[in-house]
Design an enzyme around this catalytic site. Sequence first.
Site, short mmCIF file in Angstrom:
data_model
loop_
_atom_site.label_atom_id
_atom_site.label_comp_id
_atom_site.label_asym_id
_atom_site.label_seq_id
_atom_site.Cartn_x
_atom_site.Cartn_y
_atom_site.Cartn_z
N LEU A 163 0.81 -1.23 0.00
CA LEU A 163 0.00 0.00 0.00
C LEU A 163 0.84 1.28 0.00
O LEU A 163 0.51 2.25 0.67
CB LEU A 163 -0.97 0.01 1.20
CG LEU A 163 -1.94 -1.16 1.29
CD1 LEU A 163 -2.74 -1.10 2.59
CD2 LEU A 163 -2.90 -1.20 0.10
N CYS B 2 -6.19 -6.36 1.11
CA CYS B 2 -4.77 -6.36 0.76
C CYS B 2 -4.04 -7.40 1.62
O CYS B 2 -4.07 -7.32 2.84
CB CYS B 2 -4.16 -4.99 0.98
SG CYS B 2 -2.36 -5.03 0.76
N THR C 229 -6.03 -10.25 -4.67
CA THR C 229 -5.06 -11.30 -4.97
C THR C 229 -5.13 -12.48 -3.99
O THR C 229 -5.59 -12.34 -2.86
CB THR C 229 -3.63 -10.72 -4.92
OG1 THR C 229 -3.45 -10.08 -3.66
CG2 THR C 229 -3.40 -9.72 -6.03
N GLY D 290 -7.38 -11.82 -13.44
CA GLY D 290 -6.79 -12.46 -14.62
C GLY D 290 -7.45 -12.12 -15.94
O GLY D 290 -7.20 -12.80 -16.95
N GLY E 81 -6.51 -5.84 -14.54
CA GLY E 81 -5.40 -5.54 -13.64
C GLY E 81 -4.04 -5.83 -14.26
O GLY E 81 -3.51 -5.04 -15.05
N THR E 82 -3.52 -7.02 -13.97
CA THR E 82 -2.16 -7.38 -14.36
C THR E 82 -1.92 -7.23 -15.87
O THR E 82 -0.80 -6.89 -16.29
CB THR E 82 -1.88 -8.83 -13.89
OG1 THR E 82 -2.20 -8.89 -12.51
CG2 THR E 82 -0.44 -9.24 -14.09
C1 SIN Z 1 -0.34 -3.77 -2.19
O1 SIN Z 1 -0.17 -2.54 -2.17
O2 SIN Z 1 0.35 -4.52 -1.47
C2 SIN Z 1 -1.37 -4.37 -3.08
C3 SIN Z 1 -2.71 -3.82 -2.82
C4 SIN Z 1 -3.75 -4.86 -2.59
O3 SIN Z 1 -3.50 -6.05 -2.72
O4 SIN Z 1 -4.88 -4.49 -2.25
#
Ligand code: SIN
Length: 303
Positions: free
Chosen positions: A73, A130, A193, A244, A265-266
């Site tokens: 974050l 997160c 994730t 994905g 996203g990715t």
């Molecule tokens: C991160 O900043 O670690 C990723 C953000 C998230 O997974 O929500």
Amino acid sequence: MIDLAVKIDNLQLKNPVMTASGTFGYGLEFDDFLDVSQLGGIVVKATTSKHREGNRYPRLAETNMGMLNSVGLQNKGVDYFVKETYPKLTKYNTNVIVNVSDSTIEGYVEVAEKINELERIPGIELNISCPNVKEGGMAFGTSSQMAASVVKAVRKAYKKTLIVKLSPNVTNITEIAKAVEDAGADSVSLINTLLGMAIDAEKRRPVLSTVTGGLSGPAVKPIALRMVYQVSKAVKIPVIGLGGISSATDAIEFILAGATAIQVGTANFIDPAVTIKIINGIADYLQRHQIENITNLIGALEI
Ligand code: SIN
């Protein structure tokens, strides 16, 4: 004429394609690659009450058909966002949604209150998922009670569209989805994730400084699709699907499973203009199947 417009609570999206938080910066970084205003919406990087440095490097690792991250974050805090970043985002003619996170309920409320004052931000995505922080983050999203508490508190402070981003790292995601719906969420987005890990066998060490991180990319798509299908059957509020998605076909699959809109996203890291290709591909699909309105496809999976 093909109609791609969808609605998430009070948000009118010109098409169902949004970008996922943390994969598209603040949109500004992508101005050279695409017209951001053509998208249904963008979800900008997570914003917390205070500046955060994020986790130590290395915090990214490539995997087969995916990527692990443990960014933690990293951001400059809500006051910086309001003063410096927000004015630059008002040029966009699309829904700019802010991903809101923190380590305490008070922190979430503080960020939500400040973002509530920004006229051109029509909604927030509450990040209770997160997996890369020691306090807060996923801890809020893996218990129905904790999830409901934070959503209730933010609901009181935040008057516009409240989307809650769910964690897949749970036994039963429909329970969490129902808890946040009852607590006042206007929509849920899923999945964040999946908790994973990578090891460097030669060094006999974990690849990431945090040992574990969040897995995203095509590798997680079947899990995301299953969860979107289950959640859209369990709640009445609109579901935003992600996990994905890298093509129009992927996006259509999520819409058939019950998603009203989708986030990419990715795949933005591989092709920064992939979202525009996805919008065009969805329009082609509708044309080929002689469907005038995208809303006729939402949840239209035949079992
Ligand atoms: C991160 O900043 O670690 C990723 C953000 C998230 O997974 O929500």
